[in-house]
Design a protein around this motif. Structure first.
Motif, mmCIF file in Angstrom:
data_model
loop_
_atom_site.group_PDB
_atom_site.id
_atom_site.type_symbol
_atom_site.label_atom_id
_atom_site.label_comp_id
_atom_site.label_asym_id
_atom_site.label_seq_id
_atom_site.Cartn_x
_atom_site.Cartn_y
_atom_site.Cartn_z
ATOM 1 N N ALA A 109 0.834 -1.209 0.000
ATOM 2 C CA ALA A 109 0.000 0.000 0.000
ATOM 3 C C ALA A 109 0.866 1.256 0.000
ATOM 4 O O ALA A 109 0.561 2.238 -0.690
ATOM 5 C CB ALA A 109 -0.943 -0.007 1.201
ATOM 6 N N LEU B 150 1.118 4.193 -2.921
ATOM 7 C CA LEU B 150 0.932 5.624 -2.660
ATOM 8 C C LEU B 150 2.172 6.408 -3.081
ATOM 9 O O LEU B 150 2.056 7.509 -3.621
ATOM 10 C CB LEU B 150 0.588 5.867 -1.191
ATOM 11 N N VAL C 224 0.368 2.456 4.998
ATOM 12 C CA VAL C 224 -0.665 3.443 4.671
ATOM 13 C C VAL C 224 -1.940 3.069 5.389
ATOM 14 O O VAL C 224 -2.298 1.884 5.457
ATOM 15 C CB VAL C 224 -0.909 3.500 3.138
ATOM 16 N N VAL C 225 -2.613 4.085 5.930
ATOM 17 C CA VAL C 225 -3.917 3.909 6.569
ATOM 18 C C VAL C 225 -4.841 5.014 6.066
ATOM 19 O O VAL C 225 -4.372 6.029 5.556
ATOM 20 C CB VAL C 225 -3.802 3.951 8.119
ATOM 21 N N PRO C 226 -6.153 4.835 6.211
ATOM 22 C CA PRO C 226 -7.078 5.907 5.824
ATOM 23 C C PRO C 226 -6.866 7.139 6.701
ATOM 24 O O PRO C 226 -6.491 7.019 7.873
ATOM 25 C CB PRO C 226 -8.462 5.309 6.088
ATOM 26 N N ARG D 9 -5.976 11.682 6.862
ATOM 27 C CA ARG D 9 -5.251 12.826 6.299
ATOM 28 C C ARG D 9 -3.790 12.767 6.691
ATOM 29 O O ARG D 9 -3.458 12.482 7.833
ATOM 30 C CB ARG D 9 -5.846 14.129 6.826
ATOM 31 N N ASP E 76 1.291 13.337 1.145
ATOM 32 C CA ASP E 76 0.147 12.430 1.207
ATOM 33 C C ASP E 76 -1.116 13.155 1.661
ATOM 34 O O ASP E 76 -2.221 12.645 1.505
ATOM 35 C CB ASP E 76 0.428 11.207 2.086
ATOM 36 N N ARG F 44 -5.123 13.182 0.121
ATOM 37 C CA ARG F 44 -5.353 11.989 -0.695
ATOM 38 C C ARG F 44 -6.240 10.974 0.021
ATOM 39 O O ARG F 44 -6.438 9.876 -0.461
ATOM 40 C CB ARG F 44 -4.012 11.356 -1.091
ATOM 41 N N GLU F 45 -6.736 11.332 1.194
ATOM 42 C CA GLU F 45 -7.616 10.491 2.015
ATOM 43 C C GLU F 45 -6.956 9.198 2.483
ATOM 44 O O GLU F 45 -7.617 8.238 2.837
ATOM 45 C CB GLU F 45 -8.941 10.206 1.300
ATOM 46 N N LYS F 46 -5.641 9.178 2.438
ATOM 47 C CA LYS F 46 -4.844 8.101 3.024
ATOM 48 C C LYS F 46 -3.533 8.740 3.435
ATOM 49 O O LYS F 46 -3.117 9.761 2.879
ATOM 50 C CB LYS F 46 -4.647 6.934 2.057
ATOM 51 N N ARG F 47 -2.893 8.139 4.415
ATOM 52 C CA ARG F 47 -1.663 8.743 4.912
ATOM 53 C C ARG F 47 -0.643 7.672 5.249
ATOM 54 O O ARG F 47 -0.991 6.521 5.512
ATOM 55 C CB ARG F 47 -1.944 9.598 6.142
#
Length: 131
Positions: free
Chosen positions: A17, A21, A90-92, A94, A101, A104-107
């Motif tokens: 993941a 990203l 990566v997690v959901p 900001r 990142d 992109r609604e993931k960080r």
């Protein structure tokens, strides 16, 4: 300073993941780097910056590279983390306010495990690749 392995184990890895990203960000910003944050505003998140907009200090330590991107940490943070392998995931949510990142609604998130067979902290069955 550069210190990329401990007893043959890479100091920094990335999950699939995270590599996805990174590839997404590199389409917009081809030359990027990571700096492991030491706290303050964005906690201890791995921060992703355009390479020409972040000054690497003389005491920063290069941990290695993930997805073709160098990963650095300050010398003082390195002292605290030197016994651990960092796993960029990566997690959901900001990203840090200055990190690429964000929005992109993931960080990016740093997980860790002790060198020498220690279990990863909060990383159940996470698949990682070194590239």
């Amino acid at each position: 300073m550069e210190t990329t392995t401990v007893n043959g184990e890479l100091r920094v890895l990335a999950t699939d993941a995270a590599l996805d990203l990174i590839a997404e960000i590199k389409r917009d910003h081809p030359d990027i780097l990571f700096h492991q944050s030491g706290g303050c505003c964005d906690g201890s998140s791995p921060m992703c910056y355009p390479a020409n907009e972040f000054m690497i200090g003389d005491s920063d330590v290069r941990l290695g590279e993930i997805g073709g991107v160098s990963v650095y940490i300050s010398a003082s943070q390195f002292e605290a983390w030197k016994h651990t392998q960092l796993i960029i995931d990566v997690v959901p949510g900001r990203g840090g306010m200055f990190s690429l990142d964000n929005g992109r609604e993931k960080r990016f998130l740093t997980r860790s495990r002790l060198f020498g067979g220690g279990e990863a902290c909060a990383v159940p069955d996470v698949k990682v690749r070194s590239v």
